[in-house]
Design a protein around this motif. Structure first.
Motif, PDB file in Angstrom:
ATOM      1  N   GLY A  24     -15.338 -27.769  -3.164  1.00  0.00           N
ATOM      2  CA  GLY A  24     -15.838 -28.555  -2.056  1.00  0.00           C
ATOM      3  C   GLY A  24     -14.792 -28.786  -0.984  1.00  0.00           C
ATOM      4  N   PRO A  25     -15.103 -29.695  -0.067  1.00  0.00           N
ATOM      5  CA  PRO A  25     -14.159 -29.952   1.037  1.00  0.00           C
ATOM      6  C   PRO A  25     -12.965 -30.787   0.624  1.00  0.00           C
ATOM      7  N   GLY A  26     -12.988 -31.341  -0.596  1.00  0.00           N
ATOM      8  CA  GLY A  26     -11.885 -32.197  -1.022  1.00  0.00           C
ATOM      9  C   GLY A  26     -12.018 -33.609  -0.483  1.00  0.00           C
ATOM     10  N   VAL A  27     -11.076 -34.457  -0.833  1.00  0.00           N
ATOM     11  CA  VAL A  27     -11.084 -35.853  -0.405  1.00  0.00           C
ATOM     12  C   VAL A  27      -9.752 -36.136   0.274  1.00  0.00           C
ATOM     13  N   PRO A  28      -9.758 -36.648   1.508  1.00  0.00           N
ATOM     14  CA  PRO A  28      -8.495 -36.974   2.180  1.00  0.00           C
ATOM     15  C   PRO A  28      -7.709 -38.010   1.381  1.00  0.00           C
TER      16      PRO A  28
ATOM     17  N   LEU B  79     -18.141 -33.428 -14.218  1.00  0.00           N
ATOM     18  CA  LEU B  79     -18.778 -32.137 -13.953  1.00  0.00           C
ATOM     19  C   LEU B  79     -19.919 -32.269 -12.947  1.00  0.00           C
ATOM     20  N   THR B  80     -20.750 -33.301 -13.086  1.00  0.00           N
ATOM     21  CA  THR B  80     -21.858 -33.494 -12.139  1.00  0.00           C
ATOM     22  C   THR B  80     -21.330 -33.749 -10.740  1.00  0.00           C
ATOM     23  N   ASN B  81     -20.282 -34.557 -10.635  1.00  0.00           N
ATOM     24  CA  ASN B  81     -19.698 -34.823  -9.320  1.00  0.00           C
ATOM     25  C   ASN B  81     -19.177 -33.537  -8.687  1.00  0.00           C
ATOM     26  N   ALA B  82     -18.573 -32.648  -9.511  1.00  0.00           N
ATOM     27  CA  ALA B  82     -18.076 -31.384  -8.964  1.00  0.00           C
ATOM     28  C   ALA B  82     -19.213 -30.501  -8.456  1.00  0.00           C
ATOM     29  N   LEU B  83     -20.336 -30.483  -9.157  1.00  0.00           N
ATOM     30  CA  LEU B  83     -21.467 -29.635  -8.728  1.00  0.00           C
ATOM     31  C   LEU B  83     -22.182 -30.211  -7.514  1.00  0.00           C
ATOM     32  N   VAL B  84     -22.340 -31.541  -7.483  1.00  0.00           N
ATOM     33  CA  VAL B  84     -23.127 -32.152  -6.412  1.00  0.00           C
ATOM     34  C   VAL B  84     -22.316 -32.296  -5.132  1.00  0.00           C
ATOM     35  N   HIS B  85     -21.062 -32.773  -5.283  1.00  0.00           N
ATOM     36  CA  HIS B  85     -20.269 -33.062  -4.085  1.00  0.00           C
ATOM     37  C   HIS B  85     -19.190 -32.018  -3.824  1.00  0.00           C
ATOM     38  N   GLY B  86     -18.900 -31.187  -4.796  1.00  0.00           N
ATOM     39  CA  GLY B  86     -17.801 -30.235  -4.625  1.00  0.00           C
ATOM     40  C   GLY B  86     -18.261 -28.855  -4.233  1.00  0.00           C
TER      41      GLY B  86
ATOM     42  N   GLY C  47      -4.611 -24.143  -4.785  1.00  0.00           N
ATOM     43  CA  GLY C  47      -4.492 -23.471  -3.502  1.00  0.00           C
ATOM     44  C   GLY C  47      -4.933 -24.331  -2.341  1.00  0.00           C
ATOM     45  N   GLY C  48      -5.027 -25.641  -2.515  1.00  0.00           N
ATOM     46  CA  GLY C  48      -5.455 -26.531  -1.444  1.00  0.00           C
ATOM     47  C   GLY C  48      -6.929 -26.521  -1.178  1.00  0.00           C
ATOM     48  N   ARG C  49      -7.684 -25.889  -2.059  1.00  0.00           N
ATOM     49  CA  ARG C  49      -9.133 -25.798  -1.851  1.00  0.00           C
ATOM     50  C   ARG C  49      -9.847 -26.742  -2.803  1.00  0.00           C
ATOM     51  N   GLY C  50     -10.775 -27.546  -2.285  1.00  0.00           N
ATOM     52  CA  GLY C  50     -11.562 -28.445  -3.108  1.00  0.00           C
ATOM     53  C   GLY C  50     -10.761 -29.647  -3.605  1.00  0.00           C
ATOM     54  N   ALA C  51     -11.253 -30.254  -4.651  1.00  0.00           N
ATOM     55  CA  ALA C  51     -10.629 -31.454  -5.228  1.00  0.00           C
ATOM     56  C   ALA C  51     -10.387 -31.223  -6.716  1.00  0.00           C
TER      57      ALA C  51
ATOM     58  N   ALA D 134     -22.755 -23.898  -6.293  1.00  0.00           N
ATOM     59  CA  ALA D 134     -22.194 -24.998  -7.084  1.00  0.00           C
ATOM     60  C   ALA D 134     -21.212 -24.434  -8.098  1.00  0.00           C
ATOM     61  N   TYR D 135     -20.029 -25.049  -8.143  1.00  0.00           N
ATOM     62  CA  TYR D 135     -18.973 -24.535  -9.019  1.00  0.00           C
ATOM     63  C   TYR D 135     -18.212 -25.717  -9.611  1.00  0.00           C
ATOM     64  N   ALA D 136     -17.904 -25.617 -10.910  1.00  0.00           N
ATOM     65  CA  ALA D 136     -17.088 -26.631 -11.585  1.00  0.00           C
ATOM     66  C   ALA D 136     -16.278 -25.933 -12.658  1.00  0.00           C
ATOM     67  N   ALA D 137     -14.996 -26.229 -12.671  1.00  0.00           N
ATOM     68  CA  ALA D 137     -14.090 -25.633 -13.662  1.00  0.00           C
ATOM     69  C   ALA D 137     -13.415 -26.757 -14.442  1.00  0.00           C
TER      70      ALA D 137
END
Length: 524
Positions: free
Chosen positions: A403-407, A364-371, A452-456, A378-381
């Motif tokens: 967030g921008p996601g991870v390649p 959850l913290t990773n989603a809020l900080v980096h996502g 939908g291809g958005r975030g990670a 800040a959003y985390a589901a």
């Protein structure tokens, strides 16, 4: 003293004692049989002698001396080898072997009794005799000496003692031979066990079943003990490796923030008249580095705990309830963040509560900080669901962000120890902790594109045997999330337990970037 010698001594002692005890029982039985035979002969003789005794009493009653003498000779002749004593109105008549000294004689009876006189014993039978009237009544005693019986019993006793004395060394020798042969598998087992050296490698006891239950049970017990010893030795080696890696990681990772803090402290000391803005910036840097130090130590401690946790710490956990607790704490720390939790009730997991809570907190913290992306908050589901139809049963945990996601080519790197972006405020260990707990619970961890291809999307699938199962499944045999893999490549044996740490290891980076920390793996 050897077991065979002990058995020989026991056999040499017990066998003669058993023979003596058996001989005593035999002598007792033989004595009873001889006495019963003598009593039978005495009773049979009494019938014929009593007839002659009545004749003597009748002759005495009619005062016929010549007839009386004839009747007495007939009385003595019918007695043969037993002694007789007849008392009547005319006195006492006796003949044959009998006690010479005056001894009390038994009254009339149906069974013989024993009388002792001058060291000898006699069997005596008293028979009342009636010669034809009140004046012709008398008492007849028949005496049978026990000399022959005692001689026979003495012979039996001597033979029993002779056999017992001869049986002592013979039983001891045979017992020693049999015990030595029976103890041969035990000696071989002792030689194999004595040749084991846990300092040179894993202790493995090779044993071929002998068919002797006690020896085979002892061998299995030793094998079980040695297996547990090897397991504990390996865990101790891993604990030492974790301690060394903890020191090395702390030394390497704390050097930069400590030097930065030292620089800021030197600035505050050297420039007492520093203006308020610069002083506030310096203090802010100090607080930031201090928080970074604390976070790094907390993460390293959590990694070490995950590497060393034992199965006894696992329990049945309501994963949905644990997720709600983690989300509530995150909302208190980030009031402006949007944290959504969607879970199905009744999803229980047999797991380690601190580790699972650490996994949820870090996801959850990773989603809020980096996502987060530009223009979004800040959003985390977080969602918890049973596994989809058609898949293996279990529990699926998903955490999505905006967030921008991870390649795809960089998704493996995010789980490396101390891997973080230059602008990251964290320690680079949060997702490593997530990967560690996934491996510890035998779960599948995947980093995917968000909806939908958005975030990670971080997806953790727990297998069915860990979902509400009443019995603890087996933990991974080796866990090296904190320990340096080079330390764990060495054989895990007791020699490592006493090896001092290399001081050079303290300055070595715990996990260089060119050797990523693996997950979902075990050493063979």
């Amino acid at each position: 003293m050897r077991l065979s010698t002990r058995i020989a001594l026991v056999a040499g002692t017990v066998v003669p004692l058993l023979l003596v005890a058996s001989g005593w029982v035999l002598v007792t039985l033989v004595s009873k049989d001889l006495r019963a035979q003598a009593d039978q002969r005495l009773a049979a003789r009494a019938q014929s002698v009593a007839v002659a005794a009545r004749g003597v009493l009748r002759a005495t009653l009619h005062d016929r001396p010549r007839a009386e003498q004839a009747r007495q000779r007939k009385l003595f002749t019918s007695a043969l080898d037993v002694g007789v004593r007849l008392t009547g109105p005319g006195g006492t008549v006796m003949d044959g072997p009998q006690p010479t000294a005056p001894v009390p004689l038994p009254e009339a009876g149906t069974r013989p009794s024993t009388v002792r006189s001058q060291g000898q014993s006699w069997r005596v039978l008293a028979v009342p005799v009636n010669g034809g009237g009140p004046e012709a009544r008398g008492m007849l005693w028949l005496f049978s000496p026990d000399t022959a019986r005692e001689a026979q019993l003495g012979l039996v006793r001597r033979r029993v003692l002779t056999v017992a004395l001869l049986a002592a060394p013979l039983a001891g020798g045979i017992g020693w031979l049999l015990a030595a042969r029976a103890a041969r598998p035990l000696r071989r087992l002792q030689q194999r066990a004595g040749g084991l050296d846990p300092h040179t490698g894993a202790a493995r006891l090779e044993h071929t079943p002998t068919g002797i239950t006690e020896v085979d049970d002892l061998a299995r017990t030793l094998q079980t003990f040695l297996t547990r010893y090897d397991e504990q030795a390996a865990r101790t080696v891993e604990a030492l490796a974790s301690a060394r890696s903890f020191s090395a990681a702390a030394s390497h990772e704390l050097r930069t923030p400590l030097m930065s803090m030292q620089t800021n402290l030197d600035i505050l000391e050297a420039f007492q008249d520093l203006d308020a803005a610069d002083r506030a910036e310096t203090v802010h840097d100090l607080r930031h580095e201090h928080a970074r130090l604390l976070g790094l130590l907390v993460m390293l401690r959590a990694l070490a705990q995950g590497d060393l946790v034992e199965a006894e710490s696992f329990e049945v956990i309501d994963l949905a309830e644990l997720a709600d607790e983690a989300a509530a704490d995150l909302r208190r720390r980030y009031p402006a963040a949007d944290v959504v939790v969607d879970s199905s009730p009744g999803l229980t997991l047999h797991g380690w509560r601190p580790g699972l809570r650490s996994m949820l907190d870090n996801l959850l913290t990773n989603a809020l900080v980096h996502g987060r992306s530009a223009g979004t908050g800040a959003y985390a589901a977080l969602s918890l669901r049973p596994a989809d139809e058609g898949a293996s049963p279990g529990i699926v945990l998903r955490v999505d962000d905006h967030g921008p996601g991870v390649p795809p080519q960089h998704r493996e790197e995010v789980f490396r120890r101390f891997h973080r972006r230059p602008d990251s405020p964290g320690s680079g260990l949060g997702l490593t902790l997530v990967a560690q707990q996934a491996a510890l619970h035998r779960a599948e961890l995947r980093l995917l594109d968000g909806p939908g291809g958005r975030g990670a999307r971080f997806q953790v699938t727990f297998p069915a045997e860990w979902s509400g199962h009443p019995r603890q499944p087996a933990l991974p045999a080796h866990r090296d999330w904190l320990a340096d893999p080079a330390d764990l490549d060495r054989p895990a044996n007791a020699a490592d337990l006493n090896r001092p740490a290399n001081p050079a290891d303290l300055d070595r980076p715990a996990a260089p970037a060119d050797r990523p920390q693996g997950f979902h793996k075990e050493h063979p």
